[in-house]
Structures are given as structure tokens and as C-alpha cells.
Design a protein around this motif. Structure first.
Motif: not given
Length: 739
Positions: A671-698
Motif C-alpha cells: 500500500i505504501a509503495t503502490r498508492w503513495p498519492a492516496y495515503l493522505h486520503r485514506l488516513r483514518g479510513g482503513w477500518q471502514d474500508l475493511a468493514d465495507a469490503l464485501d458490500d458493493d454499496v457500502r
């Protein structure tokens, strides 16, 4: 009795009672000698020592690995896939033909599955409603061990005990935590990461299996064929291995040592005579064609224009690189080198001024004392003092001064009395016309504006002709053109054009470049040509591409780095994977287990000598690295090094030697090497992404909340694929903590 019931029973090391059903179970092995268990009930939250069952009162440990409580099963990067089908376990391993193997033995529904480490690979652990725990070999399908807690088991976790042998921890509905010892062979003890990261220097070995390409390029560059291509381009994207390929070619084309004999020292007297009447520069005689071609040796000179900050320094650096290489080839001895360069430079300096300075420097200090003595003697004669001895002293000092000066003139090294630049290489025209003490002379880069183009066109041309007379052919390797500024790139091409003129001996160039970047540089440097819309080749998008088409006679496109290179790169960077050797003494027989089970005394944990395996050489960790590196959309040695560097750095930050945590960190490093341009957006949202992984709408709502737009859809989709391929919850916890 079925075959499954005949399996060897595990021994029970310890039972820890908590009085209410266990709802959560986790293990911490940050300290190998003192593993901890975290136990949750409806009202209970305890941390206890796994070795003793006593309550833990120390500092809070950081990384906890929760017990498996899933019914869906799991998949591992090493190719092990596990599913649950009622009372049966379905497994599939690497090499299977796609069919699932059924492991039958439970008489009630299975509640959870996990794995247990062994030297030969993980065993599958399953627990059921009826209160049995079974260990299966997924490769053979045989049941290895069985345990019977007695009541429903919903939580199972494994760890390696202080004696090096695996343990299995189960939590049941009666509020008991049981620690089982299957008495399996010891597994290697995992040490912290040992390698220190990797630089961007060129590799000294062929990691990408490009040996045939190197040999073919060497054959093309081999001197002796005057009709071969003079400008060759090794083309590839950033990190594709251009520099390494050029270095491998250079190593395979060594310059043979010269047979030139060392000459006597170049004296001040010889320099004086040369300044008085400089020798005529005689061009080397042209080689007459013969039926038998003489042997011509390669002189490979690397040059990196990226290290020079201005176009003037490019000319100076190029001249310096060629000069130093030629010196080592045809005049390796200091005396020869001093004589050669002084004879070349004598015709371009203010000879009379330099000659006066030479006599001033070789004059003995004794002559000054003799002059002082003569004055005192003359004063004594005028005052009629009796100073006859002073005349004799003066005469003696004068004679000694003359002898000393003569010795300096005849035997003193000329470079000791004249500026060293005259003997170290070609000097810029008129550099010594006013004074030889000018500090600007000390660094040739400061004189670049005053005549390095003249130097290249005259002195370097003469030097190349001397190389040709000694049967050397110059091959210039110019690397990293795609890192230069557009103006510097244009200057390099102008220098190549000068070398390619008819006045210069045959010279070959091998360019390492990314054609897309360099063509853009040419368009930028010659903007007026692009604005004029000059006629370009019909298949070229811009004049820069047409310029490269006209300049380069042999374009060599590097093949794309494939997944097959990942294993070689990991082996070269991290060392071999640790493979446990089978030892007869490590095998535990069924009779031994039965005897141990029948004993009323719990066996003490024996201390065993274990092999300490660096975590990057652990088979499971290496498989995670291998799996994720092969999943990269663009294979690049440089990118793989970056990922490994980040992964190793965070292993040190966490001071971790946990195999599963190290495996999760592979995804964090990606994640750190492949998407460095998006890390500032993703800060604080990792748990939300993991919880929404299997729900397309979420998932769509979550990435929109984090600032992803329609233009970022590919990055979001690729990030989702990565999280699906790993333990998203564990990765989210680590990224939240580290980023």
C-alpha cells in the motif's frame, strides 16, 4: 472404531477456569519465553501467562493474534485452501487438480478452523460442537492428533511454546481455556529481520536472465567491424534494469593492459627546452589496410550526464571521463603521462611567462644568500673594514647555489615547479595566458565556459587518434539520460554528433534511456522545431521521436520483467528459504504419546536447542512476499526493492518476529509503495474500508467519503482486490497504527 478415532491423543498441559463461556481468545508472543493469553467472557477480561495460568500484571503488549472463530474457512498464499461443510473439512493444496479433499472425523458440526505450525508445513485444526479438536495433515488427508475438551469449542488459536513445540489453545462454553500439547517436532524459532534494505545501485549478477541479451550486445560492440552500428540504445521503462545490463556488458569487455614501457622522469630542463621550442604535434600515421586485420581492443568508458548540473559541465565531464580512461589504457605510468600532457599543452600557454616562472622556482635559495653576502662584502670594502672572509663565503654560497640550481634543472621533476594542471590532462585554451596562480584553474568545471567545446574538438580528437594508433576503440556507455533535464539531454546529443563527425576516429555509443521521456526532452529543448510543425516520420507522434529514429541505429528494447524473476530476486536479496531437515530424533511415536497421556504428571517443558531463522527466510513469510510481488501490475526490480525496504523498515519499527504479523505487513508495504498519492486520503479510513469490503454499496459510499472520484476508480478497485487477497482486518489495524 474408525481410522479417525485411532488418531493419537494430545496431552493437556493446563486448564485455566474463568467461570463463564469464553467469547473471545487471543494470544501474544512478543516475548517468546512468556506467551500471553487474552480471554474475554460476558463479564470477564483477563490477561494470563500461558505457561502458568497466573494473571499478567506487566506492561501492555502491542500485537494480539485472535483465535479463529470463522465457519467460512480461509485461504493462504502458500496454496492451502480450507472450507467447512457441516461435519467435514474440505482442503485443497498446491499441486491439486482443483478437486477438494474431504477430511471426515467429526460427528457434530464444525465450529471453527485454523492452522498449527510444524516444520514440514501447517496442519489444519478443526473444532466442533461436540467438543473435539482434530489436527489434519492437508497434504495426505490423514488425521494426526485429537483432543477432547468435553464441551462446545468456539475459539481455537495456536502458538509456539518456550520449548519450541506448538501449542493449541481452546476456549469452551464451560468457561475453561485448555492448553494442549500435541508433542509435535519443534518448529524453528523466528528471529527479527536481518537484512538492512537494498540500494538502487546496479546489480553485479544477472537476476533477470538476460545473459543472451548481454552476450549479443557484447558481440555487436566487439571492435574490428568498422561497419557496425555506432549509436545503440538500450530502451526500457524506469526500473527495468538498463543500468545493470550496461554494467554487465562493461564487465564482459575488459580493457587489456598496455605494453607501454615506463619512461624516465620528465625534468625541469626538458620542460624548459620544450617551452622554448615546443615540439610539433605529429598526427599518428594512418593504418594501412592489410589482408590480416590487427587486433583492436575495446576501451569501455561509462559516463553519467545526470551527475552534471549544467550543459557546460556535461562537456567537461565527458572530456574528463574519456581522458582518464585513455590515460589508464595507453599511459598508465606517471612519467609517460606527464610528458604526454605537457607536450600537448605547451603550445597553448604563454610560454615565455611560464618559462620565467620556471627559472624563478628552480633557482636555489643559496643564490639569494650569496647576493646578500656580496652586498655585505662590497659594503665592507667601501668602509675599509677587514672582511676578506666575506668574499670567500659569498663565493662559496654562489657556487653552491649554482650547483643546486643545476641539479634541479637537470634532475628535478618538472611537475614540482610548474602548475600540476599542465601534467594532468588537457587544459582549456588560454587558461595560462595571464597568470598560473589563478584559483579558477584548479577546477576544470569553472573553466567550462572558456573552451571545453574547443578541448573536445581538438585535444580529445587527438587523444582518440593516439588510442587508435595503439589499437584501442572507444565505446561510451551513457546512462540515465531519462533523468537529465531537457537541456542536458540536448547537450549530450550534441556531443555525440561531434564525436560522430568524420574528423573523429570511430567511436561507439550505447545509450540507456526511456525513449518516451527522452523524446519529450528533445521536443522541449527544441521547442521551435515542434512549433514549426516540421515534417516528421509518418509513424512518429512528435519531432523528438524522429530525432531518436535518425540518431539511433540499433534500438534494443528490454523485455518486460515477468513473474518468473520474482523467485530469483527474493533469493538474491533475502537469501534461501529455511527448510527443516527431517530428523529421526524429532519424531514422536504413538507409543510415546500414549505413555505421556497416561502419566498423571504434566511433563515439564524441556529446553531445546532451536535454529533461529530470520523472519524473511521463513517459508510462510517468503510465500506471502512471493505471492504479492507476482501480483504487481508492472514487474520492476526497483519497485520490488522499494517494497522490501518498506516492509523491513516497519518490521523494525514493530520489533516483530511474528510470522503472521510479518505476512500482514507485506500488504501494508505494498500500500505504501503502490498508492503513495492516496495515503493522505485514506488516513483514518482503513477500518471502514475493511468493514465495507464485501458490500458493493457500502464500499462505494466509503471511498466517496474518503475523497475518491471517478478518475480514481482504478486505484480504488486495485486497493479492494489487495484487501480481499489478505486479512483485511489485520491489515487495517496495522495501517491505522503505522500511517
Amino acid at each position: 472404531m474408525t481410522a479417525a478415532d485411532k488418531a493419537v491423543r494430545m496431552t493437556l498441559d493446563r486448564v485455566i477456569g474463568f467461570g463463564e463461556p469464553i467469547t473471545r481468545l487471543a494470544v501474544n508472543t512478543d516475548v517468546a519465553a512468556d506467551p500471553l493469553l487474552e480471554v474475554h467472557g460476558h463479564r470477564v477480561h483477563e490477561i494470563v501467562h500461558a505457561n502458568t495460568g497466573l494473571r499478567y500484571e506487566g506492561e501492555q503488549r502491542v500485537y494480539w493474534r485472535p483465535a479463529a472463530d470463522n465457519l467460512a474457512g480461509f485461504s493462504r498464499p502458500d496454496g492451502l485452501h480450507v472450507r467447512v461443510d457441516g461435519k467435514d473439512v474440505l482442503v485443497r493444496t498446491t499441486g491439486d487438480t482443483g478437486e477438494w479433499r474431504t477430511l471426515s472425523g467429526h460427528t457434530t458440526s464444525i465450529t471453527t478452523v485454523t492452522t498449527c505450525p510444524t516444520p514440514s508445513g501447517p496442519l489444519v485444526v478443526s473444532a466442533s460442537l461436540g467438543g473435539t479438536i482434530r489436527l489434519w495433515d492437508p497434504r495426505s488427508g490423514e488425521q494426526q492428533r485429537i483432543g477432547a475438551p468435553g464441551s462446545r469449542v468456539d475459539h481455537v488459536v495456536s502458538y509456539v511454546g518456550p520449548d519450541g513445540r506448538p501449542r493449541i489453545v481452546s476456549g469452551d462454553d464451560d468457561g475453561n481455556v485448555q492448553i494442549w500439547n500435541p508433542l509435535l517436532p519443534p518448529v524453528p524459532r523466528i528471529g527479527q529481520v536481518s537484512t538492512r534494505g537494498f540500494s538502487d545501485r546496479v546489480a553485479q549478477e544477472d537476476l533477470l536472465d538476460r545473459g543472451t541479451l548481454v552476450e549479443a550486445l557484447r558481440d555487436v560492440l566487439r571492435p574490428g567491424d568498422d561497419d557496425g552500428p555506432t549509436v545503440i540504445a538500450v530502451e526500457g521503462a524506469w526500473g527495468s534494469g538498463k543500468s545493470t545490463l550496461l554494467e554487465l556488458v562493461r564487465n564482459r569487455m575488459p580493457t587489456p593492459p598496455t605494453t607501454t614501457r615506463p619512461r624516465r622522469r620528465f625534468t625541469a630542463g626538458q620542460a624548459d627546452r620544450m617551452l622554448y621550442r615546443p615540439p610539433e604535434v605529429v598526427e599518428p600515421p594512418e593504418q594501412k589496410p592489410t589482408k590480416i586485420k590487427p587486433m583492436v581492443h575495446p576501451l569501455v568508458v561509462p559516463f553519467n550526464p545526470w551527475r552534471h548540473q549544467s550543459s557546460e559541465q556535461v562537456w567537461a565531464g565527458l572530456a574528463k571521463a574519456v581522458t582518464e580512461a585513455a590515460e589508464s589504457a595507453i599511459m598508465p605510468h606517471q612519467n609517460n603521462r606527464e610528458r604526454y600532457w605537457f607536450s600537448r599543452n605547451a603550445g597553448r600557454v604563454d610560454r615565455r611567462h611560464l618559462q620565467r616562472q620556471l627559472w624563478r622556482r628552480i633557482s636555489s635559495p643559496l643564490l639569494s644568500f650569496a647576493g646578500l653576502g656580496f652586498g655585505l662584502s662590497l659594503l665592507g670594502a667601501l668602509t675599509k673594514l677587514s672582511l676578506g672572509w666575506a668574499w670567500w663565503a659569498t663565493a662559496g654560497l654562489a657556487a653552491a647555489g649554482v650547483v643546486h640550481t643545476g641539479l634541479r634543472y637537470l634532475f628535478g621533476r618538472a611537475s614540482a615547479f610548474l602548475p600540476g594542471e599542465l601534467f594532468a590532462g588537457p587544459v582549456v585554451s588560454n587558461a595560462f595566458s595571464t597568470t598560473t596562480t589563478d584559483p579558477l584553474v584548479r577546477d576544470p568545471y569553472y573553466n567550462a565556459r572558456s573552451g571545453y567545446l574547443y578541448l573536445v574538438q581538438h585535444d580529445i580528437r587527438a587523444l582518440l587518434k593516439d588510442l587508435e594508433s595503439h589499437r584501442y576503440r572507444l565505446i561510451l556507455l551513457i546512462d540515465d539520460l531519462d533523468r537529465c533535464t531537457p537541456r542536458t539531454t540536448a547537450q549530450v546529443f550534441e556531443a555525440i554528433n561531434v564525436f560522430l563527425s568524420d574528423d573523429f576516429p570511430a567511436t561507439r555509443f550505447v545509450l540507456g534511456l526511456d525513449t518516451t521521456v527522452v523524446a519529450s526532452h528533445v521536443d522541449h529543448a527544441y521547442q521551435e522545431l515542434a512549433d514549426a510543425k516540421i515534417v516528421t516520420h509518418p509513424d512518429d507522434p512528435s519531432p523528438g521521436w524522429t530525432f531518436l529514429r535518425k540518431l539511433i541505429q540499433l534500438p534494443i528494447r528490454l523485455p518486460r520483467t515477468t513473474e518468473d524473476a520474482v523467485d530469483r530476486i527474493l533469493l538474491a536479496q533475502l537469501g534461501p528459504v529455511h527448510r527443516e531437515e527431517p530428523h529421526a530424533s524429532a519424531e514422536i511415536t504413538a507409543e510415546a504419546l500414549t505413555t505421556a497421556e497416561a502419566s498423571t504428571v504434566v511433563p515439564e517443558q524441556a529446553t531445546v536447542d532451536q535454529v533461529v531463522v530470520a523472519i524473511e527466510q521463513h517459508a510462510e513469510v517468503r510465500e506471502h512476499l512471493r505471492h504479492r510481488l507476482k501480483a504487481q501490475p508492472e514487474q520492476s526490480v526497483r519497485e520490488e526493492k522499494r517494497l522490501l525496504n518498506v516492509w523491513q523498515f516497519y518490521l523494525r519499527v514493530l520489533a516483530s518476529a511474528d510470522v503472521r504479523q510479518a505476512s500482514h505487513l507485506v500488504a501494508v508495504a505494498e500500500i505504501a509503495t503502490r498508492w503513495p498519492a492516496y495515503l493522505h486520503r485514506l488516513r483514518g479510513g482503513w477500518q471502514d474500508l475493511a468493514d465495507a469490503l464485501d458490500d458493493d454499496v457500502r464500499w462505494g459510499a466509503t471511498i466517496a467519503k474518503l475523497g475518491f472520484t471517478y478518475a480514481d476508480r482504478n486505484a480504488a478497485a486495485n486497493l479492494r482486490d489487495l484487501l480481499r487477497d489478505c486479512d483485511a482486518q489485520a491489515v487495517a489495524a496495522l495501517t491505522t497504527r503505522l500511517f
